[in-house]
Design a protein around this motif. Structure first.
Motif, PDB file in Angstrom:
ATOM      1  N   ARG A 128      -8.366   4.874  -6.422  1.00 55.98           N
ATOM      2  CA  ARG A 128      -8.945   4.228  -5.233  1.00 55.98           C
ATOM      3  C   ARG A 128      -8.427   2.797  -5.155  1.00 55.98           C
ATOM      4  NH1 ARG A 128     -13.854   1.276  -4.052  1.00 55.98           N
ATOM      5  NH2 ARG A 128     -14.470   1.418  -6.253  1.00 55.98           N
ATOM      6  N   ILE A 129      -7.845   2.461  -4.013  1.00 56.75           N
ATOM      7  CA  ILE A 129      -7.252   1.137  -3.817  1.00 56.75           C
ATOM      8  C   ILE A 129      -8.004   0.411  -2.711  1.00 56.75           C
ATOM      9  CG2 ILE A 129      -5.167  -0.146  -3.221  1.00 56.75           C
ATOM     10  CD1 ILE A 129      -3.536   2.235  -4.254  1.00 56.75           C
ATOM     11  N   LEU A 131       0.825  -1.214   0.000  1.00 51.54           N
ATOM     12  CA  LEU A 131       0.000   0.000   0.000  1.00 51.54           C
ATOM     13  C   LEU A 131       0.855   1.258   0.000  1.00 51.54           C
ATOM     14  CD1 LEU A 131      -2.863  -1.024   2.451  1.00 51.54           C
ATOM     15  CD2 LEU A 131      -3.026  -0.697  -0.022  1.00 51.54           C
ATOM     16  N   PRO A 173      -1.496   7.988  -6.726  1.00 45.72           N
ATOM     17  CA  PRO A 173      -2.116   8.826  -5.686  1.00 45.72           C
ATOM     18  C   PRO A 173      -3.582   9.147  -5.939  1.00 45.72           C
ATOM     19  CG  PRO A 173      -0.661  10.133  -7.079  1.00 45.72           C
ATOM     20  CD  PRO A 173      -0.442   8.702  -7.459  1.00 45.72           C
ATOM     21  N   ARG A 216       0.135   3.512  -3.191  1.00 47.24           N
ATOM     22  CA  ARG A 216      -0.455   4.831  -2.955  1.00 47.24           C
ATOM     23  C   ARG A 216       0.463   5.948  -3.409  1.00 47.24           C
ATOM     24  NH1 ARG A 216      -3.054   2.998   2.848  1.00 47.24           N
ATOM     25  NH2 ARG A 216      -5.069   2.303   1.993  1.00 47.24           N
ATOM     26  N   HIS A 217       1.761   5.705  -3.389  1.00 46.96           N
ATOM     27  CA  HIS A 217       2.691   6.709  -3.901  1.00 46.96           C
ATOM     28  C   HIS A 217       2.679   6.724  -5.420  1.00 46.96           C
ATOM     29  CE1 HIS A 217       6.657   8.404  -5.031  1.00 46.96           C
ATOM     30  NE2 HIS A 217       6.408   9.220  -4.034  1.00 46.96           N
TER      31      HIS A 217
END
Length: 218
Positions: A174-175, A163, A171, A167-168
């Motif tokens: 939606r994960i 994650l 950005p 997420r980096h």
């Protein structure tokens, strides 16, 4: 008239450097010991927090996303990804970190899935060698597809670091985390199991490296 000769005056010898006093050395050693103990305590507290927050179950199993992304590394991950695709949880399944020469049909056979039912919607990524590579490879594919959401499938102990990287790299996407529980990873009383303890400690150290790398922009 010749001026009188000036006799050079002998220069005083430099005093030898004063040796550190035993008391000063002991105080310095104590400070270093306290610093080491504080850092060790922080590391241990972080490890316990990390282990306590390893997900025990998938998050929001009913949610649909544009894509399902599976990170290779265990047969349970592939089976889970194929099951989610068959259940209509996403339009496409992207498998990141596949060995060169392996095709979709081979992976479907490994997972005992039906090739004709799923083959059309499975895409393989061959360029990733690690978790950072998984995130970068997935980001390129997601951008090419125009997708805005994904369900991330990987082992539970690997999810926190995944994650951080995803997420980096993504950005604005939606994960939805979907943690898989490997049968040989015992989270209850993990410190009693040498294999699980070593795995969690190793993964925690890698998580710290990934977190600090992004925190400092390295």
């Amino acid at each position: 008239m010749t001026p009188p000769a000036v006799t050079p005056q002998p220069q005083p010898e430099a005093a030898p450097p004063e040796a550190p006093r035993p008391g000063a050395l002991l105080a310095r050693l104590r400070r270093l010991t306290w610093v080491g103990a504080a850092l060790g305590g922080l590391w241990l507290a972080g490890l316990l927090t990390f282990a306590a927050h390893i997900p025990r179950a998938p998050e929001d199993e009913s949610a649909t996303t544009d894509a399902i992304v599976v990170l290779t590394g265990g047969s349970e991950r592939l089976e889970t990804g194929f099951d989610l695709l068959a259940a209509g949880r996403a339009r496409k399944l992207f498998i990141s970190g596949v060995y060169r020469g392996v095709d979709v049909r081979a992976l479907l056979r490994m997972s005992q899935a039906t090739p004709t039912a799923l083959e059309c919607c499975v895409v393989l990524g061959y360029s990733a060698d690690d978790t950072l590579g998984n995130a970068q490879e997935t980001a390129r594919w997601m951008q090419a597809e125009g997708f805005q959401s994904l369900r991330l499938v990987t082992a539970n102990y690997h999810m926190p670091r995944s994650l951080v990287e995803f997420r980096h790299a993504l950005p604005d996407v939606r994960i939805v985390p979907h943690a898989v529980q490997p049968p040989n990873v015992r989270l209850d009383g993990w410190w009693h199991w040498r294999g699980t303890a070593g795995l969690i400690i190793s993964e925690y150290d890698k998580y710290l490296v990934a977190f600090l790398r992004h925190a400092f922009g390295l």
